[in-house]
Enzyme design. Sequence first.
Site: not given
Length: 239
Positions: A118, A213, A215
Amino acid sequence: MTTPARPLIAIPARFAASTSALRYAAEVNARALVEAVWRAGGEPATIHPAEPTAAGVAARLARFDGVLLPGGGDLAPYRYGATDTHDSVYDVDDLQDAFDLEVARQSIDLGLPLLAICRGLQVVNIALGGTLHQDMGGPDREHRHVVHPMAIRRGSLLEQATGAEKVEASCYHHQRVDRTGAGLTITARAADDTVEGLELPGVLGWFAAVQWHPEDTALEDPAQQGLFDALVGAARDRR
């Protein structure tokens, strides 16, 4: 028989104005991010953003096996040549910008495996002379709180890491790449043509950058966890 040490992955901290559990302002990283690195077999290590010099940052990174540039607030528009600042630009920190930009430059120069996420993608793009659209146009166009498909270029490191030519990715950004930095190749796009992945062919070390993202969904989605696995694998191979 001793267990091999986990590859050490440097993650620049993010400044937080307040954290109730610690009572004071803090330097933090998202738990989901460090857990994804840990699941991949890496040892996540938060590093303090200090006044950067090329030699100083290079010396600090020398003890690490890989680097992860995480998400965060916006970079100051003057960093990429803008003469005005859009009203939507938020959480700009000049020290954070300077440190992250030098980490990006030194990681590439040193050949350290680097995953940029990002804001991290935007940092690398700017470090290599690229620019950003300061705002994508409001709620109907920005990619905040959105999970949507990304088309990944065949034969790219992103395809190798995720094992797919299309992934469902979690996004949280209101800015995007305008002009790509020197040498960068676009390896993923959203349906609205937003640049969502970048690579740097010919770089000494493994490098991939994503605007989304991974994660957020890595615990349930092997394609997203694959990005962290690839980073840690490249860090291990570099030893």
